[in-house]
Motif scaffolding. Sequence first.
Motif, PDB file in Angstrom:
ATOM      1  N   PRO A   1       0.823  -1.228   0.000  1.00 43.39           N
ATOM      2  CA  PRO A   1       0.000   0.000   0.000  1.00 43.39           C
ATOM      3  C   PRO A   1       0.852   1.270   0.000  1.00 43.39           C
ATOM      4  CG  PRO A   1      -0.594  -1.468   1.838  1.00 43.39           C
ATOM      5  CD  PRO A   1       0.672  -2.006   1.229  1.00 43.39           C
ATOM      6  N   VAL A   2       0.335   2.301  -0.630  1.00 43.43           N
ATOM      7  CA  VAL A   2       0.917   3.643  -0.533  1.00 43.43           C
ATOM      8  C   VAL A   2       0.549   4.206   0.841  1.00 43.43           C
ATOM      9  CG1 VAL A   2       0.913   5.965  -1.517  1.00 43.43           C
ATOM     10  CG2 VAL A   2       0.680   3.972  -3.024  1.00 43.43           C
ATOM     11  N   THR A   3       1.517   4.774   1.540  1.00 49.10           N
ATOM     12  CA  THR A   3       1.232   5.292   2.889  1.00 49.10           C
ATOM     13  C   THR A   3       1.764   6.720   3.051  1.00 49.10           C
ATOM     14  OG1 THR A   3       3.260   4.280   3.779  1.00 49.10           O
ATOM     15  CG2 THR A   3       1.227   2.971   3.905  1.00 49.10           C
ATOM     16  N   ARG A   4       3.004   6.832   3.552  1.00 50.64           N
ATOM     17  CA  ARG A   4       3.535   8.152   3.892  1.00 50.64           C
ATOM     18  C   ARG A   4       4.218   8.835   2.709  1.00 50.64           C
ATOM     19  NH1 ARG A   4       4.373   9.536   9.574  1.00 50.64           N
ATOM     20  NH2 ARG A   4       3.318   7.944  10.822  1.00 50.64           N
ATOM     21  N   ILE A   5       4.289  10.159   2.820  1.00 48.43           N
ATOM     22  CA  ILE A   5       4.841  11.012   1.767  1.00 48.43           C
ATOM     23  C   ILE A   5       6.362  10.905   1.743  1.00 48.43           C
ATOM     24  CG2 ILE A   5       5.093  13.411   1.020  1.00 48.43           C
ATOM     25  CD1 ILE A   5       2.367  14.009   2.349  1.00 48.43           C
ATOM     26  N   GLU A   6       6.903  10.603   0.570  1.00 50.66           N
ATOM     27  CA  GLU A   6       8.356  10.595   0.385  1.00 50.66           C
ATOM     28  C   GLU A   6       8.871  12.038   0.370  1.00 50.66           C
ATOM     29  OE1 GLU A   6      10.216   7.752   0.255  1.00 50.66           O
ATOM     30  OE2 GLU A   6       8.285   6.831   0.752  1.00 50.66           O
ATOM     31  N   PRO A   7      10.131  12.256   0.772  1.00 53.50           N
ATOM     32  CA  PRO A   7      10.635  13.642   0.818  1.00 53.50           C
ATOM     33  C   PRO A   7      10.662  14.284  -0.571  1.00 53.50           C
ATOM     34  CG  PRO A   7      12.420  12.060   1.182  1.00 53.50           C
ATOM     35  CD  PRO A   7      11.135  11.282   1.214  1.00 53.50           C
ATOM     36  N   ARG A   8      10.359  15.568  -0.605  1.00 56.95           N
ATOM     37  CA  ARG A   8      10.406  16.302  -1.869  1.00 56.95           C
ATOM     38  C   ARG A   8      10.687  17.774  -1.582  1.00 56.95           C
ATOM     39  NH1 ARG A   8       7.939  15.758  -7.247  1.00 56.95           N
ATOM     40  NH2 ARG A   8       6.358  14.249  -6.662  1.00 56.95           N
ATOM     41  N   ALA A   9      11.472  18.383  -2.460  1.00 58.07           N
ATOM     42  CA  ALA A   9      11.638  19.842  -2.447  1.00 58.07           C
ATOM     43  C   ALA A   9      11.143  20.365  -3.783  1.00 58.07           C
ATOM     44  CB  ALA A   9      13.103  20.217  -2.250  1.00 58.07           C
ATOM     45  N   LEU A  10      10.465  21.501  -3.759  1.00 56.20           N
ATOM     46  CA  LEU A  10      10.106  22.186  -5.004  1.00 56.20           C
ATOM     47  C   LEU A  10      10.734  23.559  -5.003  1.00 56.20           C
ATOM     48  CD1 LEU A  10       6.321  21.393  -5.709  1.00 56.20           C
ATOM     49  CD2 LEU A  10       8.331  20.504  -6.921  1.00 56.20           C
ATOM     50  N   VAL A  11      11.198  23.955  -6.186  1.00 60.09           N
ATOM     51  CA  VAL A  11      11.735  25.296  -6.425  1.00 60.09           C
ATOM     52  C   VAL A  11      10.568  26.208  -6.806  1.00 60.09           C
ATOM     53  CG1 VAL A  11      13.210  26.672  -7.953  1.00 60.09           C
ATOM     54  CG2 VAL A  11      13.912  24.345  -7.281  1.00 60.09           C
TER      55      VAL A  11
END
Lengths: 376, 376
Positions: free
Chosen positions: B251-261
């Motif tokens: 299952p998809v669960t927690r948010i993976e790390p991401r940075a946006l510019v």
Amino acid sequence: MTTVDDLNVPAVTEVSGPSRLAEPDEGITTEELQLAARNHGIPLEALRYDVTPAGLHYLLIHYDIPDLDAQTHTLTIDGAVERSLTVSLAELRERPRVTRRVTLECAGNGRALLHPRAVSQPWLVEAVGNAEWTGTPLAPLLREAGIAPEAVDVVFTGADHGVERGVEQDFQRALPVADALREEVLLAYEMNGAPLLPQHGAPLRLIVPGWYGMAHVKWLRSISVLTETFQGYQNASAYRLRQNADDPGVPVTRIEPRALVRPPGFPDFMSRTRVVRPGPCTVDGRAWSGHAPIVAVEVTTDGGATWAPATLDEPTGGDFAWRRWHYEWTAQPGRHVLGARATDASGRTQPVEQPWNRGGFANNLVQRVEVAVIPE
Amino acid sequence: MTTVDDLNVPAVTEVSGPSRLAEPDEGITTEELQLAARNHGIPLEALRYDVTPAGLHYLLIHYDIPDLDAQTHTLTIDGAVERSLTVSLAELRERPRVTRRVTLECAGNGRALLHPRAVSQPWLVEAVGNAEWTGTPLAPLLREAGIAPEAVDVVFTGADHGVERGVEQDFQRALPVADALREEVLLAYEMNGAPLLPQHGAPLRLIVPGWYGMAHVKWLRSISVLTETFQGYQNASAYRLRQNADDPGVPVTRIEPRALVRPPGFPDFMSRTRVVRPGPCTVDGRAWSGHAPIVAVEVTTDGGATWAPATLDEPTGGDFAWRRWHYEWTAQPGRHVLGARATDASGRTQPVEQPWNRGGFANNLVQRVEVAVIPE
């Protein structure tokens, strides 16, 4: 700066691709998708609301949403006037206050359904909304400035800045003087009773009832009166009805009549095909025109083969707001294609076969709502 | 009903196409565009706001926005509990009130950039928002109902109804009991200090800080405690990380790390290429992770060839809200590709080459922001 860098310096003209039509079987491009992911239409079930709630009204933003401060924002009126004026938002709020319910539609609504399609913001049918705009009428302010007798156009400039087809610009669009002086035109600072949201032009925008969205300049910062026809990009290059790239065309102005069906039943996630139970089903929606009040809506449940009159509800918002209509359908099991077409008091009716233009503007082809009537 | 109609009656399974991957050079389809036109991402310039204003927060709505009445809406808690409960919105508002700043991201964010791509809602990178959610904690209410010792999953059911891959359903997603009992989980009735907007789940939704959007069930109407693993569509079929159609996946669960510019400068309308003036330029943006606090952001201005550390601003919203970062860049004339990658305290870092999965979920490939640095 090194010479190597200098050799690689792009020109502003190079950040834009040329305007073009999609190839016959070309899918939606990543560039079109970038626009679709940030701008958005009204989810069609939201046609249930007479006044479109915040966040459901369509949005088309050419460049970036600018970051403006309502406390310090001013509006300048200059050019061919007796006296230039600079007014603050607080001063505009002290002037006579008017609220109008106005339907706004993007001039490019329906573009992605055309064959061939113009490669631009890829609207299907959903670029519309009906909000309550509060502000002060523009005409008295123009009269106070004193428009020169030889004035031709009034140019409205927003604070949004970008490049389009190689032309760096603030978003600017002009109205002929007579249109700018219409009593319905507002300098709006509220939407649905709240201060404008950033994406709707905060803190100040123009509202030109009856005209497509490109005229309702957002983030309005200046108004200039010209004694000749405005030759800026959004009037002279974009937002014109042309048959080909060499055709000078004519400017896009008022909204053509359109009816939209609020899709009945419930949807499939991906196809958006509607599932409806057999039996009585009220089909309803909204209809509008920028030319004249809506006088008739007809409904088809067989993809345009036959049409039946819908009932128009009482108007709720004056001449420039959409009007609800409804039609009592008996849904028979099977597949059906629903649609509606509007006629206004000027005699304009929605076409079933669409006249084409290169920009995909003012397109009011009848919507197709695919319905599967399935017993529970 | 005529026999002719009956012969043509479709089944619910026929309104859905099969799940599929796009062909290698297949453009975005009309079905994907229909979803992109109604759902929308955050316009990337709105990364400037620490709290995302109404209407700019991303939206992903599987079926239609339902039409619910806050005055009569109730929430039922039943299943493997000592006592079933039915509570009104007014009763929920009388319970302890908590406000949390939480970043929500769609599990499918980035999907349209994958090769091959899953044909579904075609996100690029913009399916995110950071809002202030106000409501009452869920755990005390579950304890009042009395969860059975043998309970396994807690199922949350929304009022939104539709079909997906042939399965007619109310939107339902379950959390394991331990996750449902986390103190941070809220029954939320306000967003950014105002009652929930229709499109954000009015009048009541679940907020599960740290998890992708599918867990934050909107238009929440019931909660059922199960003594076995929930086998509903959104847990057992959709929202799973699979390598192929036969892979049961996880299952998809927690948010993976991401940075946006936050893209600097100003854009070209169509390509969204950014124009920046030469010289000092603050590049900034936001970074988040659902696993652990962000501990580092690195910036590239050469398309990933080299990386430099960004400065993290002080946290403004607790462990589950995004964090601003910034980087002082000296923009040299020429073309550049900017990007950023986040690392969290669990050691997870954004990949430069993306691990692929069939649904295009939990994809946190580094963003590419095309910039042309051009002297004025």
